[in-house]
Motif scaffolding. Structure first.
Motif, mmCIF file in Angstrom:
data_model
loop_
_atom_site.group_PDB
_atom_site.id
_atom_site.type_symbol
_atom_site.label_atom_id
_atom_site.label_comp_id
_atom_site.label_asym_id
_atom_site.label_seq_id
_atom_site.Cartn_x
_atom_site.Cartn_y
_atom_site.Cartn_z
ATOM 1 N N ASP A 1 0.804 -1.220 0.000
ATOM 2 C CA ASP A 1 0.000 0.000 0.000
ATOM 3 C C ASP A 1 0.838 1.271 0.000
ATOM 4 O O ASP A 1 0.644 2.158 -0.836
ATOM 5 C CB ASP A 1 -0.921 0.018 1.229
ATOM 6 C CG ASP A 1 -2.041 -0.992 1.142
ATOM 7 O OD1 ASP A 1 -2.135 -1.700 0.122
ATOM 8 O OD2 ASP A 1 -2.829 -1.080 2.105
ATOM 9 N N SER B 1 -3.906 -3.413 -0.861
ATOM 10 C CA SER B 1 -5.186 -3.720 -0.233
ATOM 11 C C SER B 1 -6.334 -3.016 -0.937
ATOM 12 O O SER B 1 -6.142 -2.078 -1.723
ATOM 13 C CB SER B 1 -5.175 -3.297 1.238
ATOM 14 O OG SER B 1 -5.238 -1.883 1.354
ATOM 15 N N ASP C 1 -8.259 -1.063 0.513
ATOM 16 C CA ASP C 1 -8.286 0.305 1.037
ATOM 17 C C ASP C 1 -7.369 1.229 0.242
ATOM 18 O O ASP C 1 -7.704 2.394 0.002
ATOM 19 C CB ASP C 1 -7.902 0.285 2.511
ATOM 20 C CG ASP C 1 -8.875 -0.539 3.336
ATOM 21 O OD1 ASP C 1 -10.041 -0.147 3.433
ATOM 22 O OD2 ASP C 1 -8.467 -1.601 3.842
ATOM 23 N N ARG D 1 -9.121 1.967 -3.027
ATOM 24 C CA ARG D 1 -10.121 3.010 -2.801
ATOM 25 C C ARG D 1 -9.466 4.391 -2.727
ATOM 26 O O ARG D 1 -9.980 5.372 -3.265
ATOM 27 C CB ARG D 1 -10.894 2.718 -1.516
ATOM 28 C CG ARG D 1 -11.999 3.717 -1.182
ATOM 29 C CD ARG D 1 -12.611 3.383 0.174
ATOM 30 N NE ARG D 1 -13.762 4.221 0.503
ATOM 31 C CZ ARG D 1 -13.683 5.436 1.035
ATOM 32 N NH1 ARG D 1 -12.481 5.958 1.283
ATOM 33 N NH2 ARG D 1 -14.777 6.126 1.299
ATOM 34 N N HIS E 1 -16.918 0.531 -4.643
ATOM 35 C CA HIS E 1 -16.347 1.780 -4.124
ATOM 36 C C HIS E 1 -16.204 2.802 -5.257
ATOM 37 O O HIS E 1 -16.519 3.993 -5.076
ATOM 38 C CB HIS E 1 -14.979 1.524 -3.497
ATOM 39 C CG HIS E 1 -15.029 1.099 -2.064
ATOM 40 N ND1 HIS E 1 -15.669 1.834 -1.085
ATOM 41 C CD2 HIS E 1 -14.500 0.004 -1.436
ATOM 42 C CE1 HIS E 1 -15.534 1.228 0.088
ATOM 43 N NE2 HIS E 1 -14.844 0.110 -0.099
ATOM 44 N N PRO F 1 -15.344 2.729 4.499
ATOM 45 C CA PRO F 1 -14.679 1.422 4.474
ATOM 46 C C PRO F 1 -15.218 0.426 5.495
ATOM 47 O O PRO F 1 -15.268 -0.780 5.220
ATOM 48 C CB PRO F 1 -13.214 1.776 4.767
ATOM 49 C CG PRO F 1 -13.062 3.165 4.261
ATOM 50 C CD PRO F 1 -14.367 3.835 4.560
ATOM 51 N N GLU F 2 -15.635 0.910 6.655
ATOM 52 C CA GLU F 2 -16.093 -0.012 7.694
ATOM 53 C C GLU F 2 -17.514 -0.509 7.490
ATOM 54 O O GLU F 2 -18.031 -1.316 8.274
ATOM 55 C CB GLU F 2 -15.992 0.657 9.069
ATOM 56 C CG GLU F 2 -16.908 1.860 9.268
ATOM 57 C CD GLU F 2 -16.335 3.174 8.772
ATOM 58 O OE1 GLU F 2 -16.942 4.226 9.082
ATOM 59 O OE2 GLU F 2 -15.276 3.149 8.100
ATOM 60 N N THR G 1 -13.804 -3.194 3.578
ATOM 61 C CA THR G 1 -12.446 -2.807 3.919
ATOM 62 C C THR G 1 -11.613 -4.057 4.152
ATOM 63 O O THR G 1 -12.147 -5.119 4.496
ATOM 64 C CB THR G 1 -12.412 -1.919 5.183
ATOM 65 O OG1 THR G 1 -11.055 -1.579 5.494
ATOM 66 C CG2 THR G 1 -13.026 -2.642 6.374
ATOM 67 N N ARG H 1 -7.336 -1.705 6.601
ATOM 68 C CA ARG H 1 -6.115 -0.884 6.513
ATOM 69 C C ARG H 1 -6.409 0.605 6.307
ATOM 70 O O ARG H 1 -5.515 1.374 5.960
ATOM 71 C CB ARG H 1 -5.232 -1.398 5.373
ATOM 72 C CG ARG H 1 -4.771 -2.834 5.583
ATOM 73 C CD ARG H 1 -3.782 -3.260 4.517
ATOM 74 N NE ARG H 1 -3.340 -4.631 4.700
ATOM 75 C CZ ARG H 1 -2.456 -5.233 3.913
ATOM 76 N NH1 ARG H 1 -1.923 -4.571 2.891
ATOM 77 N NH2 ARG H 1 -2.098 -6.484 4.133
ATOM 78 N N TRP H 2 -7.659 0.998 6.460
ATOM 79 C CA TRP H 2 -8.016 2.406 6.271
ATOM 80 C C TRP H 2 -7.865 3.153 7.586
ATOM 81 O O TRP H 2 -8.229 2.638 8.628
ATOM 82 C CB TRP H 2 -9.469 2.499 5.781
ATOM 83 C CG TRP H 2 -9.857 3.883 5.369
ATOM 84 C CD1 TRP H 2 -10.433 4.845 6.146
ATOM 85 C CD2 TRP H 2 -9.683 4.472 4.079
ATOM 86 N NE1 TRP H 2 -10.624 5.988 5.438
ATOM 87 C CE2 TRP H 2 -10.171 5.795 4.160
ATOM 88 C CE3 TRP H 2 -9.148 4.018 2.876
ATOM 89 C CZ2 TRP H 2 -10.156 6.655 3.078
ATOM 90 C CZ3 TRP H 2 -9.131 4.875 1.802
ATOM 91 C CH2 TRP H 2 -9.631 6.174 1.898
#
Length: 391
Positions: A228, A271, A273, A276, A314, A326-327, A351, A354-355
């Motif tokens: 990431d 990832s 995240d 996104r 997303h 994300p959650e 998610t 990892r956000w």
């Protein structure tokens, strides 16, 4: 300009099916469309089914003899001509191949037309992004290059500067090839290093044809294993500065989900995240440099339950102006449908945990011992001076 986003969708695009066991499983498209609906995003966008791309449109990029070869293989798959990349392991011929490939291309062309004419500010075709198809050959699961066709249509409509940003794990070779000699199109591709992944192109030294187009192709070849922080560092060290210099009238982006650490065909470690985060960045860059005109496409991605539907949902939410946190918990109904279709357990949230994703800005300093920083610097040294920028 209406400002309303368009989602390009015709259920028939799921007929783009190379057969049982092929990685390009069309269920990934149907699951994505189902997840978009499960979150109600299809009420936030205008869902549009564009017409199939006709021969004159296909010939904006593809040679006439190739189009005829696709038609012949579509009518009789057993007679597919491998000289055109058809009937191979990667691109098996199947009945109706021409029609459904042209339909997917039509969705991307329709997206480009809607954005250019002001019918929509953003348009998404997650069935598109088939960036490996060449003017005269199928390649890498791609028959017609809808991304290149969308850009060619924009040029035909009068666009003078179109930027294409490709974050698929594989090099966007077909789009680069289509506009190699055209300074009106800036192609930027971030991908796994060609030493370790198909199509073995996309070296930093590939910068466009000599002359006016030199500097119109930019390639970031990322070391296998990049995660990431490195992926985002590379994106932000290259893309924003180039777009600011180029001043595109439209931004076309390709969001292959195969950079993910669960993807079976590549070797990056990104990832959901981070994917996104790049989608959000592309949206912001479209508003900063292209008056908001944004055409967003899908691409690769072969973790068809865990990754692709979440990533592209997303993307649709961002384009629609209704980002999904994300959650957010994924609706049970969709998870049950995904299991019924694939016998795979679906993820529970939007998610990978990892956000927010953090990374080190390029301006924070260069580490000469770091392979990622070496890759970024190689790109900046090769391409930036050709655009009047410091490496």
């Amino acid at each position: 300009m209406s400002g309303r986003a368009q989602l390009m969708w015709d259920p028939a695009v799921a007929g783009y099916d190379f057969g049982t066991g092929h990685p390009m499983d069309p269920v990934r498209l149907e699951l994505t469309r189902g997840l978009v609906s499960a979150f109600g995003l299809d009420r936030e966008v205008e869902v549009v089914a564009a017409k199939r791309a006709g021969d004159s449109t296909l010939r904006l990029v593809h040679r006439e003899d190739y189009v005829e070869a696709v038609k012949a293989a579509s009518a009789d798959p057993e007679a597919a001509d491998q000289a055109y990349g058809l009937g191979t392991v990667d691109d098996p011929a199947f009945a109706g191949m021409h029609e459904v490939s042209a339909l997917i291309a039509g969705q991307s062309v329709g997206a480009a037309e809607a954005v250019w004419r002001g019918d929509a500010l953003h348009a998404v075709n997650f069935a598109g992004g088939l960036h490996h198809a060449m003017p005269g050959a199928a390649s890498g699961f791609c028959v017609y290059n809808d991304a290149a066709l969308a850009i060619a249509r924009l040029l035909e409509l009068g666009a003078e500067r179109v930027a294409y940003v490709d974050v698929d794990v594989h090099h966007g070779d077909g789009v680069q090839a289509a506009f190699w000699e055209d300074p009106r199109v800036l192609t930027i591709s971030l991908h796994e290093h060609p030493r370790t992944l198909f199509p073995q192109t996309g070296w930093p030294e590939e910068t466009g044809a000599d002359g006016a187009a030199e500097g119109s192709a930019v390639n970031v070849a990322l070391p296998a294993g990049t995660g990431d922080a490195g992926w985002l560092r590379a994106f932000h060290a290259v893309v924003p500065e180039l777009l600011a210099e180029f001043r595109p009238q439209v931004l076309v982006t390709q969001h292959g989900a195969d950079t993910h650490f669960e993807d079976p065909l590549a070797h990056l470690a990104v990832s959901l995240d981070a994917q996104r985060a790049v989608q959000v960045a592309c949206h912001e860059l479209a508003h900063q440099h292209a008056d908001g005109r944004w055409v967003a496409l899908g691409g690769g991605g072969y973790a068809v339950v865990d990754v692709v539907p979440r990533s592209w949902t997303h993307l649709v939410g961002i384009a629609a102006g209704r980002e999904i946190a994300p959650e957010t918990v994924i609706p049970d109904g969709w998870r049950q449908d995904a299991y019924a279709r694939t016998r795979q357990l679906a993820p529970q949230r939007m998610t990978d945990g990892r956000w927010p994703v953090s990374y080190r800005e390029w301006e924070a300093g260069y580490d000469p011992a770091d392979r990622l920083d070496q890759a970024i610097l190689a790109t900046r040294k090769a391409a930036f001076p050709l655009r009047g920028l410091l490496p």
